[in-house]
Design a protein around this motif. Structure first.
Motif, PDB file in Angstrom:
ATOM      1  N   ILE A 241       0.835  -1.204   0.000  1.00 27.40           N
ATOM      2  CA  ILE A 241       0.000   0.000   0.000  1.00 27.40           C
ATOM      3  C   ILE A 241       0.871   1.255   0.000  1.00 27.40           C
ATOM      4  N   ALA A 242       1.968   1.230   0.777  1.00 26.72           N
ATOM      5  CA  ALA A 242       2.879   2.379   0.775  1.00 26.72           C
ATOM      6  C   ALA A 242       3.515   2.585  -0.599  1.00 26.72           C
ATOM      7  N   ALA A 243       3.817   1.483  -1.294  1.00 27.44           N
ATOM      8  CA  ALA A 243       4.393   1.607  -2.632  1.00 27.44           C
ATOM      9  C   ALA A 243       3.394   2.218  -3.611  1.00 27.44           C
ATOM     10  N   ILE A 244       2.115   1.861  -3.471  1.00 23.69           N
ATOM     11  CA  ILE A 244       1.090   2.481  -4.331  1.00 23.69           C
ATOM     12  C   ILE A 244       1.001   3.979  -4.052  1.00 23.69           C
ATOM     13  N   TRP A 245       1.077   4.366  -2.795  1.00 24.04           N
ATOM     14  CA  TRP A 245       1.019   5.787  -2.456  1.00 24.04           C
ATOM     15  C   TRP A 245       2.220   6.536  -3.054  1.00 24.04           C
ATOM     16  N   HIS A 246       3.405   5.947  -2.970  1.00 27.33           N
ATOM     17  CA  HIS A 246       4.582   6.585  -3.559  1.00 27.33           C
ATOM     18  C   HIS A 246       4.444   6.671  -5.086  1.00 27.33           C
ATOM     19  N   TYR A 247       3.843   5.675  -5.684  1.00 30.80           N
ATOM     20  CA  TYR A 247       3.619   5.698  -7.134  1.00 30.80           C
ATOM     21  C   TYR A 247       2.690   6.856  -7.505  1.00 30.80           C
ATOM     22  N   VAL A 248       1.609   7.007  -6.744  1.00 31.66           N
ATOM     23  CA  VAL A 248       0.666   8.107  -7.008  1.00 31.66           C
ATOM     24  C   VAL A 248       1.327   9.452  -6.776  1.00 31.66           C
ATOM     25  N   LYS A 249       2.116   9.549  -5.730  1.00 25.40           N
ATOM     26  CA  LYS A 249       2.765  10.831  -5.420  1.00 25.40           C
ATOM     27  C   LYS A 249       3.827  11.169  -6.453  1.00 25.40           C
ATOM     28  N   ASN A 257      -8.671  18.728  -6.426  1.00 24.72           N
ATOM     29  CA  ASN A 257      -9.936  19.221  -5.875  1.00 24.72           C
ATOM     30  C   ASN A 257     -10.398  18.394  -4.680  1.00 24.72           C
ATOM     31  N   ASP A 258     -10.105  17.114  -4.694  1.00 28.75           N
ATOM     32  CA  ASP A 258     -10.483  16.232  -3.595  1.00 28.75           C
ATOM     33  C   ASP A 258      -9.291  15.328  -3.273  1.00 28.75           C
ATOM     34  N   PRO A 259      -8.448  15.696  -2.283  1.00 36.08           N
ATOM     35  CA  PRO A 259      -7.227  14.918  -2.004  1.00 36.08           C
ATOM     36  C   PRO A 259      -7.498  13.483  -1.562  1.00 36.08           C
ATOM     37  N   ALA A 260      -8.737  13.149  -1.202  1.00 37.62           N
ATOM     38  CA  ALA A 260      -9.028  11.778  -0.787  1.00 37.62           C
ATOM     39  C   ALA A 260      -9.063  10.823  -1.973  1.00 37.62           C
ATOM     40  N   PHE A 261      -9.061  11.341  -3.202  1.00 39.24           N
ATOM     41  CA  PHE A 261      -9.108  10.517  -4.409  1.00 39.24           C
ATOM     42  C   PHE A 261      -7.833  10.719  -5.214  1.00 39.24           C
ATOM     43  N   PHE A 262      -7.553   9.766  -6.080  1.00 42.07           N
ATOM     44  CA  PHE A 262      -6.456   9.912  -7.037  1.00 42.07           C
ATOM     45  C   PHE A 262      -6.904   9.338  -8.378  1.00 42.07           C
ATOM     46  N   ASN A 263      -6.316   9.899  -9.426  1.00 40.57           N
ATOM     47  CA  ASN A 263      -6.640   9.454 -10.780  1.00 40.57           C
ATOM     48  C   ASN A 263      -5.766   8.269 -11.160  1.00 40.57           C
ATOM     49  N   CYS A 264      -6.308   7.349 -11.911  1.00 36.79           N
ATOM     50  CA  CYS A 264      -5.600   6.138 -12.309  1.00 36.79           C
ATOM     51  C   CYS A 264      -5.071   6.297 -13.735  1.00 36.79           C
ATOM     52  N   GLU A 274     -10.751   1.101 -12.704  1.00 37.21           N
ATOM     53  CA  GLU A 274     -11.484   2.363 -12.589  1.00 37.21           C
ATOM     54  C   GLU A 274     -10.559   3.509 -12.932  1.00 37.21           C
ATOM     55  N   GLU A 275     -11.167   4.625 -13.318  1.00 34.53           N
ATOM     56  CA  GLU A 275     -10.387   5.823 -13.659  1.00 34.53           C
ATOM     57  C   GLU A 275     -10.100   6.681 -12.434  1.00 34.53           C
ATOM     58  N   ARG A 276     -10.861   6.502 -11.382  1.00 34.33           N
ATOM     59  CA  ARG A 276     -10.717   7.334 -10.190  1.00 34.33           C
ATOM     60  C   ARG A 276     -10.906   6.441  -8.973  1.00 34.33           C
ATOM     61  N   MET A 277      -9.975   6.570  -8.007  1.00 34.46           N
ATOM     62  CA  MET A 277     -10.005   5.690  -6.841  1.00 34.46           C
ATOM     63  C   MET A 277      -9.885   6.500  -5.555  1.00 34.46           C
ATOM     64  N   LYS A 278     -10.523   5.987  -4.501  1.00 39.16           N
ATOM     65  CA  LYS A 278     -10.394   6.592  -3.180  1.00 39.16           C
ATOM     66  C   LYS A 278      -9.300   5.860  -2.418  1.00 39.16           C
ATOM     67  N   PHE A 279      -8.496   6.624  -1.693  1.00 37.06           N
ATOM     68  CA  PHE A 279      -7.364   6.022  -0.993  1.00 37.06           C
ATOM     69  C   PHE A 279      -7.816   4.949   0.008  1.00 37.06           C
ATOM     70  N   THR A 280      -8.948   5.176   0.673  1.00 36.71           N
ATOM     71  CA  THR A 280      -9.398   4.213   1.679  1.00 36.71           C
ATOM     72  C   THR A 280      -9.848   2.898   1.067  1.00 36.71           C
ATOM     73  N   MET A 281     -10.069   2.856  -0.247  1.00 39.86           N
ATOM     74  CA  MET A 281     -10.513   1.632  -0.910  1.00 39.86           C
ATOM     75  C   MET A 281      -9.355   0.808  -1.483  1.00 39.86           C
ATOM     76  N   VAL A 282      -8.129   1.340  -1.373  1.00 43.55           N
ATOM     77  CA  VAL A 282      -6.988   0.648  -1.978  1.00 43.55           C
ATOM     78  C   VAL A 282      -6.762  -0.705  -1.313  1.00 43.55           C
TER      79      VAL A 282
END
Length: 435
Positions: A241-249, A257-264, A274-282
């Motif tokens: 999960i930390a690696a996915i966060w570093h990939y997104v960052k 506009n909404d930091p709780a989501f990230f674009n795929c 999906e094209e858009r994901m919420k961090f809590t669903m990762v």
């Protein structure tokens, strides 16, 4: 006790005044009350920490300021030790690990395969023994000869703790009754230095060995799609999960506009769909991309001739082992909890402090009596009278209220009368209800 003005009048045993004496040159408290405590009460008081010196003692003994400074220093040391103890406990909950090479030796021994006297009546049957042992290599170098059981380093876990399950498959044609030997870590919590299987037989065959690693914390094998994104083959869930966060960052995919989501991006779309994901669903979404790690498959040919032990193969596996300092930290915590020497010194200090306070109270008592005997005795008698009233329960009574009839018309009177009439009579008494 009698006074000059009332000779022959008996008094109850005297108790000290419960507040400073009126008219006494020194506002002190008498030590007699503490002296008359029962043995049980005195033992109970001794359990309380009494390491502090009272201000009255400090005014009499100016050199006691050094002891007060030592107490303050001890409090700072105890606070620092408490913080360090919490840090050590947290470190032990999540121990840091380092990768080491676990070398696995697989070999077999045999006995009684060639009989020197074929018709010997008490000859033992031919047997063979399959052994699987291993140990952690130091700096990748192993000077020992393979096939020889070596003593493991006590700083590292034992060999069996690295495996969740070990399955050994024998030739079903030769051993139809029990061709599978399975060992599970969950059913055998005690760690072992190795595994050993002994059977009767005089025919050579190949045994298959399946080793399932026991990762702590648990590790998973990534799906090809997720492996392409992160470049990781096997790892723990938090690190994935930390690696996915570093990939997104790193690719700036977080939604401004909404930091709780990230674009795929296209690689992440192949993972999440999906094209858009919420961090809590990762954490929930990646579960379908995580699989148990592949077990280790080994094959060993049981040889029943030639040198014994037979087998020169060894296998190296990377494993995570805790730092050796973890054991020392555990021992440090255990010693800190069982430091009897400090407890003995604290008890001796408390005993000395209690003696100092007792001597100060005696000094104050006799000093007050010597400076104003009459006022001191009068105040002592007055204090004793108040104590007797409190003990007898007469301190809260009001004779003037009890003289009026309104006092007996209160709501509690009826209940009190009923309780009095229904009370259990005493044998031989004339109380109500007795016969």
């Amino acid at each position: 006790m009698s006074t000059p003005g009332n000779l022959g009048v008996k008094r109850m045993p005297q108790k000290p005044p419960i507040r400073p004496l009126v008219g006494s040159p020194m506002n002190t408290v008498s030590p007699l009350k503490a002296m008359e405590l029962s043995a049980a009460a005195r033992r109970k008081k001794q359990k309380l920490p009494e390491k502090q010196l009272q201000d009255k003692v400090a005014s009499i003994l100016p050199e006691s300021a050094l002891y007060t400074q030592l107490l303050e220093f001890e409090a700072r040391v105890d606070a620092a030790l408490s913080r360090k103890k919490v840090d050590i406990q947290e470190a032990l909950k999540n121990p840091s690990c380092v990768q080491k090479t676990l070398r696995i030796y697989v070999f077999n021994t045999f006995a009684n395969q060639i009989r020197t006297i074929p018709k010997k009546p008490n000859a033992e049957p031919p047997t063979w023994t399959l052994k699987i042992v291993g140990r952690i290599l130091e700096d990748g170098v192993d000077p020992d000869q393979p096939g020889v059981v070596q003593k493991s380093n006590p700083l590292y876990p034992k060999f069996s703790s690295f495996f969740k399950r070990v399955t050994i498959s024998l030739d079903q044609r030769l051993y139809p009754e029990n061709p599978l030997i399975i060992w599970e870590n969950a059913r055998s919590p005690a760690p072992h230095e190795g595994f050993e299987v002994k059977r009767k037989g005089d025919k050579e065959f190949s045994a298959n060995i399946r080793l399932e690693m026991n990762y702590v914390p648990e590790k998973f094998k990534l799906s090809p799609a997720l492996m392409e994104v992160l470049g990781i083959e096997v790892d723990t869930r938090p690190r994935i999960i930390a690696a996915i966060w570093h990939y997104v960052k790193a690719r700036k995919l977080q939604n401004p506009n909404d930091p709780a989501f990230f674009n795929c991006d296209p690689p992440l779309q192949r993972v999440f769909g999906e094209e858009r994901m919420k961090f809590t669903m990762v954490s929930q979404k990646i579960s379908q991309h995580l699989f148990p790690p592949q077990p280790i498959h080994l094959e060993h040919k049981i040889k029943l001739s030639g040198n014994s032990p037979s087998g020169t193969a060894c296998y190296d596996v990377l494993v995570d082992v805790p730092f050796p300092i973890q054991r020392e930290l555990s021992a440090l915590l255990a010693n800190a909890e069982k430091n009897k020497e400090i407890d003995t010194c604290d008890e001796a200090i408390c005993t000395a402090i209690r003696k100092i306070h007792e001597h100060r109270r005696r000094r104050s008592f006799f000093l007050g009596f010597s400076q104003s005997p009459v006022e001191f005795i009068n105040a002592l008698i007055e204090s004793q009278s108040r104590d007797l009233k409190l003990v007898a329960g007469e301190a809260s009574r009001n004779a003037e209220k009890e003289r009026r009839s309104d006092f007996f018309n209160q709501p509690w009177v009826e209940d009190a009368v009923i309780r009095y009439l229904n009370r259990k009579p005493v044998a031989g008494s004339d109380a109500p209800g007795s016969t």
